[in-house]
Design a protein around this motif. Sequence first.
Motif, PDB file in Angstrom:
ATOM      1  N   ARG A  52       0.840  -1.210   0.000  1.00 44.74           N
ATOM      2  CA  ARG A  52       0.000   0.000   0.000  1.00 44.74           C
ATOM      3  C   ARG A  52       0.866   1.248   0.000  1.00 44.74           C
ATOM      4  NH1 ARG A  52      -5.071  -1.756   3.460  1.00 44.74           N
ATOM      5  NH2 ARG A  52      -5.316   0.465   3.783  1.00 44.74           N
ATOM      6  N   ILE A  53       1.955   1.194   0.765  1.00 46.09           N
ATOM      7  CA  ILE A  53       2.868   2.345   0.816  1.00 46.09           C
ATOM      8  C   ILE A  53       3.601   2.474  -0.518  1.00 46.09           C
ATOM      9  CG2 ILE A  53       4.979   3.182   1.937  1.00 46.09           C
ATOM     10  CD1 ILE A  53       3.594   1.705   4.487  1.00 46.09           C
ATOM     11  N   ALA A  54       3.939   1.325  -1.096  1.00 47.58           N
ATOM     12  CA  ALA A  54       4.599   1.339  -2.403  1.00 47.58           C
ATOM     13  C   ALA A  54       3.692   1.982  -3.451  1.00 47.58           C
ATOM     14  CB  ALA A  54       4.964  -0.091  -2.809  1.00 47.58           C
ATOM     15  N   THR A  55       2.406   1.716  -3.344  1.00 44.95           N
ATOM     16  CA  THR A  55       1.457   2.292  -4.303  1.00 44.95           C
ATOM     17  C   THR A  55       1.393   3.813  -4.153  1.00 44.95           C
ATOM     18  OG1 THR A  55       0.201   0.253  -4.107  1.00 44.95           O
ATOM     19  CG2 THR A  55      -0.901   2.084  -5.183  1.00 44.95           C
ATOM     20  N   LYS A  56       1.441   4.265  -2.907  1.00 45.08           N
ATOM     21  CA  LYS A  56       1.510   5.721  -2.658  1.00 45.08           C
ATOM     22  C   LYS A  56       2.800   6.296  -3.257  1.00 45.08           C
ATOM     23  CE  LYS A  56      -1.384   8.422  -0.234  1.00 45.08           C
ATOM     24  NZ  LYS A  56      -2.453   8.170  -1.188  1.00 45.08           N
ATOM     25  N   ALA A  57       3.914   5.573  -3.061  1.00 46.01           N
ATOM     26  CA  ALA A  57       5.206   6.027  -3.589  1.00 46.01           C
ATOM     27  C   ALA A  57       5.168   6.115  -5.112  1.00 46.01           C
ATOM     28  CB  ALA A  57       6.318   5.073  -3.141  1.00 46.01           C
ATOM     29  N   LYS A  58       4.439   5.200  -5.717  1.00 43.00           N
ATOM     30  CA  LYS A  58       4.285   5.210  -7.176  1.00 43.00           C
ATOM     31  C   LYS A  58       3.629   6.521  -7.627  1.00 43.00           C
ATOM     32  CE  LYS A  58       0.880   3.349 -10.345  1.00 43.00           C
ATOM     33  NZ  LYS A  58       1.473   3.470 -11.671  1.00 43.00           N
ATOM     34  N   SER A  71       7.830   5.668   5.156  1.00 41.44           N
ATOM     35  CA  SER A  71       6.844   6.527   4.507  1.00 41.44           C
ATOM     36  C   SER A  71       6.967   6.357   2.997  1.00 41.44           C
ATOM     37  CB  SER A  71       7.106   7.987   4.877  1.00 41.44           C
ATOM     38  OG  SER A  71       8.349   8.379   4.311  1.00 41.44           O
ATOM     39  N   PRO A  72       5.942   6.738   2.246  1.00 39.89           N
ATOM     40  CA  PRO A  72       6.033   6.670   0.786  1.00 39.89           C
ATOM     41  C   PRO A  72       7.225   7.477   0.268  1.00 39.89           C
ATOM     42  CG  PRO A  72       3.767   7.081   1.462  1.00 39.89           C
ATOM     43  CD  PRO A  72       4.602   7.154   2.693  1.00 39.89           C
ATOM     44  N   GLU A  73       7.529   8.611   0.942  1.00 43.88           N
ATOM     45  CA  GLU A  73       8.677   9.426   0.522  1.00 43.88           C
ATOM     46  C   GLU A  73       9.976   8.642   0.650  1.00 43.88           C
ATOM     47  OE1 GLU A  73       6.287  10.478   2.595  1.00 43.88           O
ATOM     48  OE2 GLU A  73       5.310  12.013   1.353  1.00 43.88           O
ATOM     49  N   GLU A  74      10.111   7.924   1.734  1.00 46.89           N
ATOM     50  CA  GLU A  74      11.324   7.108   1.928  1.00 46.89           C
ATOM     51  C   GLU A  74      11.461   6.079   0.815  1.00 46.89           C
ATOM     52  OE1 GLU A  74      12.549   5.537   6.051  1.00 46.89           O
ATOM     53  OE2 GLU A  74      10.535   6.347   6.373  1.00 46.89           O
ATOM     54  N   VAL A  75      10.329   5.483   0.467  1.00 53.53           N
ATOM     55  CA  VAL A  75      10.352   4.465  -0.586  1.00 53.53           C
ATOM     56  C   VAL A  75      10.763   5.104  -1.918  1.00 53.53           C
ATOM     57  CG1 VAL A  75       8.943   2.818  -1.920  1.00 53.53           C
ATOM     58  CG2 VAL A  75       8.626   3.014   0.564  1.00 53.53           C
ATOM     59  N   LEU A  76      10.217   6.292  -2.185  1.00 52.80           N
ATOM     60  CA  LEU A  76      10.565   6.986  -3.425  1.00 52.80           C
ATOM     61  C   LEU A  76      12.053   7.347  -3.434  1.00 52.80           C
ATOM     62  CD1 LEU A  76       9.863   8.306  -6.105  1.00 52.80           C
ATOM     63  CD2 LEU A  76       9.102  10.334  -4.856  1.00 52.80           C
ATOM     64  N   ASN A  77      12.543   7.843  -2.289  1.00 56.24           N
ATOM     65  CA  ASN A  77      13.974   8.163  -2.180  1.00 56.24           C
ATOM     66  C   ASN A  77      14.826   6.947  -2.485  1.00 56.24           C
ATOM     67  OD1 ASN A  77      13.714  10.811  -1.597  1.00 56.24           O
ATOM     68  ND2 ASN A  77      13.828  10.561   0.646  1.00 56.24           N
ATOM     69  N   ALA A  78      14.429   5.830  -1.907  1.00 54.71           N
ATOM     70  CA  ALA A  78      15.187   4.594  -2.124  1.00 54.71           C
ATOM     71  C   ALA A  78      15.180   4.225  -3.599  1.00 54.71           C
ATOM     72  CB  ALA A  78      14.587   3.466  -1.291  1.00 54.71           C
ATOM     73  N   LEU A  79      14.032   4.397  -4.219  1.00 56.72           N
ATOM     74  CA  LEU A  79      13.927   4.071  -5.647  1.00 56.72           C
ATOM     75  C   LEU A  79      14.874   4.957  -6.456  1.00 56.72           C
ATOM     76  CD1 LEU A  79      12.222   2.458  -7.849  1.00 56.72           C
ATOM     77  CD2 LEU A  79      10.918   4.576  -8.093  1.00 56.72           C
ATOM     78  N   GLU A  80      14.860   6.231  -6.108  1.00 57.28           N
ATOM     79  CA  GLU A  80      15.705   7.166  -6.855  1.00 57.28           C
ATOM     80  C   GLU A  80      17.187   6.859  -6.620  1.00 57.28           C
ATOM     81  OE1 GLU A  80      13.530  11.296  -7.547  1.00 57.28           O
ATOM     82  OE2 GLU A  80      13.657  10.811  -5.405  1.00 57.28           O
ATOM     83  N   ASN A  81      17.547   6.659  -5.355  1.00 54.19           N
ATOM     84  CA  ASN A  81      18.964   6.495  -5.023  1.00 54.19           C
ATOM     85  C   ASN A  81      19.525   5.131  -5.407  1.00 54.19           C
ATOM     86  OD1 ASN A  81      18.936   9.046  -3.983  1.00 54.19           O
ATOM     87  ND2 ASN A  81      18.502   8.358  -1.872  1.00 54.19           N
ATOM     88  N   LYS A  82      18.678   4.099  -5.357  1.00 50.79           N
ATOM     89  CA  LYS A  82      19.206   2.755  -5.596  1.00 50.79           C
ATOM     90  C   LYS A  82      19.009   2.305  -7.035  1.00 50.79           C
ATOM     91  CE  LYS A  82      18.723   1.006  -0.890  1.00 50.79           C
ATOM     92  NZ  LYS A  82      18.851  -0.257  -0.193  1.00 50.79           N
ATOM     93  N   ILE A  83      17.952   2.831  -7.696  1.00 49.16           N
ATOM     94  CA  ILE A  83      17.607   2.305  -9.012  1.00 49.16           C
ATOM     95  C   ILE A  83      17.700   3.384 -10.107  1.00 49.16           C
ATOM     96  CG2 ILE A  83      15.762   1.234 -10.382  1.00 49.16           C
ATOM     97  CD1 ILE A  83      16.813  -0.679  -8.317  1.00 49.16           C
ATOM     98  N   VAL A  84      17.019   4.505  -9.874  1.00 48.21           N
ATOM     99  CA  VAL A  84      16.924   5.509 -10.946  1.00 48.21           C
ATOM    100  C   VAL A  84      18.274   6.198 -11.154  1.00 48.21           C
ATOM    101  CG1 VAL A  84      15.692   7.548 -11.784  1.00 48.21           C
ATOM    102  CG2 VAL A  84      14.476   5.832 -10.433  1.00 48.21           C
TER     103      VAL A  84
END
Lengths: 358, 264, 77
Positions: A261-267, A339-352
Motif C-alpha cells: 500500500r505504501i509502495a502504491t503511494k510512492a508510485k 513513509s512513501p517518501e522514503e520508498v521513493l527516495n530509495a527508488l531514486e537512489n538505488k535504481i533511478v
Amino acid sequence: MKGNEAIAHAVIRYGADGYFGYPITPQSEVLETLEELMPWETTGMVVLQAESEVAAINMVYGGAASGKAVMTSSSSPGISLKQEGISYIAASELPALILNVSRGGPGLGTIQPSQADYFQATKGGGHGDYHLIVLAPSTVQEMVDFVGLGFDLAFKHRTPAMILADGVVGQMMEKVVLPEQKPRRTDEEVRKQCPWACNGRIGGRKRNIISSLELESSRMEVINERLQARYAEIERTETRWEEIGTKDADYLIVAFGSIARIATKAKELAAEKGIKVGIVRPITLWPFPTEAVAKAAEGKKGILVVELNAGQMIQDVRLAVHDKMPVEHFGRLGGIIPSPEEVLNALENKIVNPKSEA
Amino acid sequence: MNLCDTMELEEIIREENKVYAVPELLDQSVHMHYCPGCSHGVVHKLISEVIAELGITDHTVGVSPVGCAVFAYNYIDVDWVEAAHGRAPAVATALNRLWPENVVFTYQGDGDMSAIGTAESIHAANRGENIVMVFVNNAIYGMTGGQMAPTTLIGQKTATTPYGRRVDLNGHPLEITNLMPLLDGTCYVTRQSVHTPAAARKTKACLKKAFENAIAKRGTSVVEVVATCNSGWKMSPEKANEWMAEHMFKVYPLGDLKDTTKEQ
Amino acid sequence: MIKVRGAVTVNTDRCKGCNLCVVACPTGTLALQRSEVNDRGYHFAYMANPENCTGCCSCAWVCPDACIEVYRVKTEA
C-alpha cells in the motif's frame, strides 16, 4: 473493523469447525473475538485456548486428520513453535489454515509489524521438503477473503495454507464486507468429502491411518514425489498477484502485504516527478508469481523490492529476472514502517540514479 | 481311565470348545514389530478386546505416539492418527471435541507422557477431556536404543546413564501418574501391569472402565501400565518381569489412584 | 466328578519364543521347541505335555504376540 477481529468473523462465517490458539501480541484479538462471539452456540464451531502454541497446532493436526475445517493463529515466535506440527500436517497431506500476524524478530523481537517471516513461510519453516500455500493480505478485506480462499485451497489440494499478515493489517481498522454465513458441513458431508479422515470406521469401512512415518526408503520417496507433484500442480494453477501500472512503467516496485500500500503511494509520488513506476504485488508468496514478475520486468530499467525485513523476497525476484536489470532491496527493520517518501527516495537512489561506486 | 483322559487333541480343539480367541480387532495380517516378550503386545491385545466388547469399533479413534508404539496403528483395527512426540493428548483433544460422539484414546510411552509431552498430558487431563490415556511405562527409551526416561529408576543403567541413574545428575524418577489424581479433570487414574495372567486380567478390567468413562463423558481416564523393556534392560523377558516386580513396583506401586465412579 | 481338559494352538509363525507362556503355564504343558525354529528364526512354543493342559488360558493372557488360542472341554468321569 480490525483485521484480527474481521478474521474471527470470517472464520465463523466460513463454517469452520474449530479454532485452536494461544494468545500472543499482535493477534490475540482473533481468539478474544471468537470467545466473545461464542460460535459454539450458533454454528457449533469449537473454540479452544490451548496450553501452548505447540498444543494448538497439534490440535489443528488432530482436527484436520478427522476431516474438519480447523485453523490456528499466532505471531512470529509462536509460529516458530508451531513449525514441527506444520511439517506433520503437510507431510500427512491434511488441509488446515494457519494465520501468522507477524511481528519483528529474531527472538522475542518486537510486537511491531514486520515481514521478516517470509523465508520461514515460503521456504519451509519446519523440516523436510514441503510447502505451504502462503497468502499475503494487504487490506482487512483481504484478511477476510483469504480465510475462505485459504480453506478452499487447503481442502482442494489437501495441504496446509497460511495467511501471512503483519501487525499493520492485523491491527488496522477498515471497512469490510463480511461473507454470508455458510452452514458447517454435517458429519456425513465431512465423511463424504474426506474419505481418508480418521473419524471412526462407520459402516465397517477399512481403517484410516494418518501418519507421516515411512521407514521404507522407496515408499518414502514415492510419498515425497506425490507431494512434489502436488506442489507443481499448485504452482501451475494457484499463483496469484496484482499489477498496478506495470505496462507503461520504466521501473518496478515489488512488494507484498501492508507495505504494498505504501509502495502504491510512492508510485503516485514518483509519477508527480515524472518517474513511471509499476507495482507487482505477489498475493501468493508461495507459489511465487515468478513468471508474472519476469513478464512485468521485461524492458524495465530496474526493480526495487520493498519489504519490512532485511531482504528476503528479493531472492525470489532475482531468481525471476536473473541479471537482466538491477534489483535492489529497501526495507526498514525493528517494526518501523517507511513513509512513501522514503520508498521513493530509495527508488531514486538505488535504481533511478544509483551512486556510482567510488 | 475315563473318557476325558483318552480324548484326542482333535476332539478338544474345536470351535465350540474355544475359550480364548485372538482378538478379532488385532490385525493378524501383520507381525508386530515388538521385541520378543515386549509388554506392548499384551496391552494392544487388551485394548482390542475392550473396544470390541464395548461395541465401539466403528467410532473409536486411537492416537499413537512416537516411540516403540508408533506403529500401533498397524495392529489395532480402528482409525488412528499418529502424533508428533508428546502431542498425542493435544491431537486427541481435537479429535474428541470435534467428534464428541467418538471414543478417543491415546497410547503413550514414558517419553511421550512424562518427558516431552508432560504439558500436553497434564493439560488434557486438567481440562477433563473425555479421552482415555494409556501410559506404558517401562522406565527406558526402547525405540531409540535404551536411553534414560524420566521414569528410569535410581541406579538403573541405561545407554545415557551407563553407571546408573544418579539423583544429583539426573533428578528423580517422575511419577507422573501420581500427579493425575490431583487434577479435577481426571475421573479415573490407575496403575497396573500385565506380567502375569492375573495382572493382565485386572488391566483389562481397568481399561474397560476407562473406555466406559470416555463413552459416558466422565472426564479423563489414565491407565498406566508398568511394563518391561527386556531388550533395553538387557534381560530375558522372564527376568525382566521379575526385575520389574522387585524394583519398579516399589516406585510405581500398582492399584487405583483415583476412581470417581466409586465415589458417586 | 467333573474332569477338565484343555488344549492350546500356537500360531508358530507369529511366535517369537519369548517363553512368557511357558513361565505362566501352571501345569507344565508348554515348552519352547528346541530343535526347530520358525521362518524368522524363533524357537516357538508348543504343547510338550498336552495331557497336562486344563485350558486355564494363563498362557494366552500373557502372550504378547497373540499366538495362542485355548480350548477347553468338561466331561463327567
